[in-house]
Design a protein around this motif. Structure first.
Motif, short mmCIF file in Angstrom:
data_model
loop_
_atom_site.label_atom_id
_atom_site.label_comp_id
_atom_site.label_asym_id
_atom_site.label_seq_id
_atom_site.Cartn_x
_atom_site.Cartn_y
_atom_site.Cartn_z
N ARG A 269 23.64 17.00 7.82
CA ARG A 269 22.22 16.84 8.14
C ARG A 269 22.00 15.73 9.16
O ARG A 269 21.17 15.87 10.07
CB ARG A 269 21.42 16.58 6.86
N VAL A 270 22.72 14.64 9.01
CA VAL A 270 22.61 13.56 9.99
C VAL A 270 23.06 14.05 11.37
O VAL A 270 22.42 13.76 12.39
CB VAL A 270 23.44 12.33 9.56
N PRO B 282 12.39 8.88 3.57
CA PRO B 282 13.55 8.71 2.70
C PRO B 282 13.84 9.88 1.77
O PRO B 282 14.90 9.93 1.16
CB PRO B 282 13.19 7.45 1.88
N TYR B 283 12.90 10.83 1.70
CA TYR B 283 13.12 11.99 0.82
C TYR B 283 13.82 13.13 1.54
O TYR B 283 14.06 14.20 0.96
CB TYR B 283 11.78 12.50 0.28
N LEU B 284 14.18 12.94 2.79
CA LEU B 284 14.65 14.04 3.63
C LEU B 284 15.88 14.76 3.07
O LEU B 284 15.99 15.99 3.16
CB LEU B 284 14.95 13.53 5.04
N MET B 285 16.79 14.04 2.47
CA MET B 285 18.01 14.66 1.94
C MET B 285 17.73 15.57 0.74
O MET B 285 18.54 16.43 0.41
CB MET B 285 19.03 13.60 1.55
N SER B 286 16.59 15.37 0.11
CA SER B 286 16.27 16.16 -1.08
C SER B 286 15.65 17.52 -0.74
O SER B 286 15.54 18.38 -1.61
CB SER B 286 15.30 15.40 -2.00
N ASP C 216 17.53 23.45 2.34
CA ASP C 216 18.03 23.66 3.69
C ASP C 216 16.96 24.22 4.62
O ASP C 216 16.83 23.79 5.77
CB ASP C 216 19.24 24.61 3.67
N ASP C 217 16.18 25.17 4.11
CA ASP C 217 15.12 25.77 4.93
C ASP C 217 14.05 24.76 5.30
O ASP C 217 13.60 24.70 6.45
CB ASP C 217 14.50 26.96 4.21
N LYS C 218 13.64 23.96 4.31
CA LYS C 218 12.60 22.97 4.58
C LYS C 218 13.11 21.86 5.48
O LYS C 218 12.37 21.33 6.32
CB LYS C 218 12.07 22.39 3.27
N SER D 73 13.17 23.28 8.97
CA SER D 73 11.80 23.39 9.46
C SER D 73 11.25 22.03 9.86
O SER D 73 10.58 21.90 10.89
CB SER D 73 10.91 24.01 8.37
N TRP D 74 11.56 21.01 9.04
CA TRP D 74 11.10 19.67 9.38
C TRP D 74 11.68 19.22 10.72
O TRP D 74 10.98 18.67 11.56
CB TRP D 74 11.50 18.69 8.28
N CYS D 75 12.97 19.45 10.90
CA CYS D 75 13.62 19.05 12.15
C CYS D 75 13.02 19.78 13.35
O CYS D 75 12.82 19.20 14.42
CB CYS D 75 15.12 19.31 12.07
N ASP D 76 12.74 21.07 13.17
CA ASP D 76 12.21 21.87 14.27
C ASP D 76 10.82 21.44 14.69
O ASP D 76 10.43 21.55 15.85
CB ASP D 76 12.18 23.35 13.88
#
Length: 237
Positions: A195-196, A211-215, A218-220, A223-226
């Motif tokens: 993920r990093v 800080p919750y990003l790792m939780s 995969d789809d979310k 989507s967040w990154c996009d």
């Protein structure tokens, strides 16, 4: 067989937890010594309820998942370990929080004290936790299984990755862990590093992300990154 039928009949007659026949059979198959230790179930229930403040629902769940609890001496193993944990975590054994720790991670009751202390000392040192144990208690309460992770093969490599590869300061990593202790439980190779790396391809710095990003699933996460366009998390060039 007739022997098994007689055994099950005897166990059902002492079935203080209200387990089904199928659940009893599963317990016996996973830990055969349960057959010889079943007479200890009543004292164990009393100990967990009276000394560790566990509810009957918590006790049922613990023994369904970890019937090997019946193998350990209350006076020589479980009670001393409870007192040790209460002292190190500065927590009252009559509190709901202590019951939650025990119920969530029963394995902590038979981990050796040196093994547990190695993780506690490491967290205190590397995260610069406060001296009154409040922050340590918060981490363990949220993710008790952290104390069961390998120090050399799990915790240390993750700390090295976050501080050296990601470039986080101890303070930044501490804030992430306090917000979501589960960060230290995720797989370094299967979740954290991929993920990093994915974020870096999009010019996003993990240490400035929520800080919750790792939780996220995969789809979310994808989507967040996009959709990430805020400059506060973009790597400086």
């Amino acid at each position: 067989t007739s022997v098994m039928e007689r055994t099950l009949k005897r166990l059902r007659s002492r079935n203080y937890l209200g387990l089904s026949t199928e659940e009893i059979i599963k317990m016996v198959k996973s830990v055969p010594l349960v057959l010889k230790q079943w007479n200890k179930i009543s004292p164990l229930i009393c100990f967990l309820a009276d000394d560790a403040n566990c509810t009957m629902k918590q006790i049922q769940r613990m023994l369904r998942r970890y019937p090997q609890l019946l193998q350990y001496s209350i006076e020589n193993k479980l009670k001393p370990k409870m007192l040790f944990l209460c002292t190190e975590l500065d927590i009252d054994n009559s509190s709901d929080d202590f019951a939650k720790i025990i119920a969530s991670f029963p394995t902590i009751l038979w981990l050796t004290e040196p093994t547990i202390m190695a993780k506690i000392d490491f967290l205190r040192s590397e995260l610069r936790l406060d001296t009154d144990n409040y922050e340590l208690e918060e981490i363990v309460l949220a993710m008790p299984s952290i104390l069961g992770l390998s120090l050399e093969n799990n915790l240390k490599p993750k700390f090295e990755f976050f501080t050296q590869s990601v470039g986080m300061t101890r303070w930044e990593l501490k804030e992430f862990v306090l917000y979501q202790p589960a960060l230290l439980a995720y797989s370094l190779e299967n979740r954290i590093k991929p993920r990093v790396a994915h974020m870096e391809t999009k010019g996003i710095s993990f240490k400035y992300c929520p800080p919750y990003l790792m939780s996220l699933t995969d789809d979310k996460f994808a989507s967040w990154c996009d959709t990430q366009t805020s400059t506060w998390s973009i790597i400086e060039t």
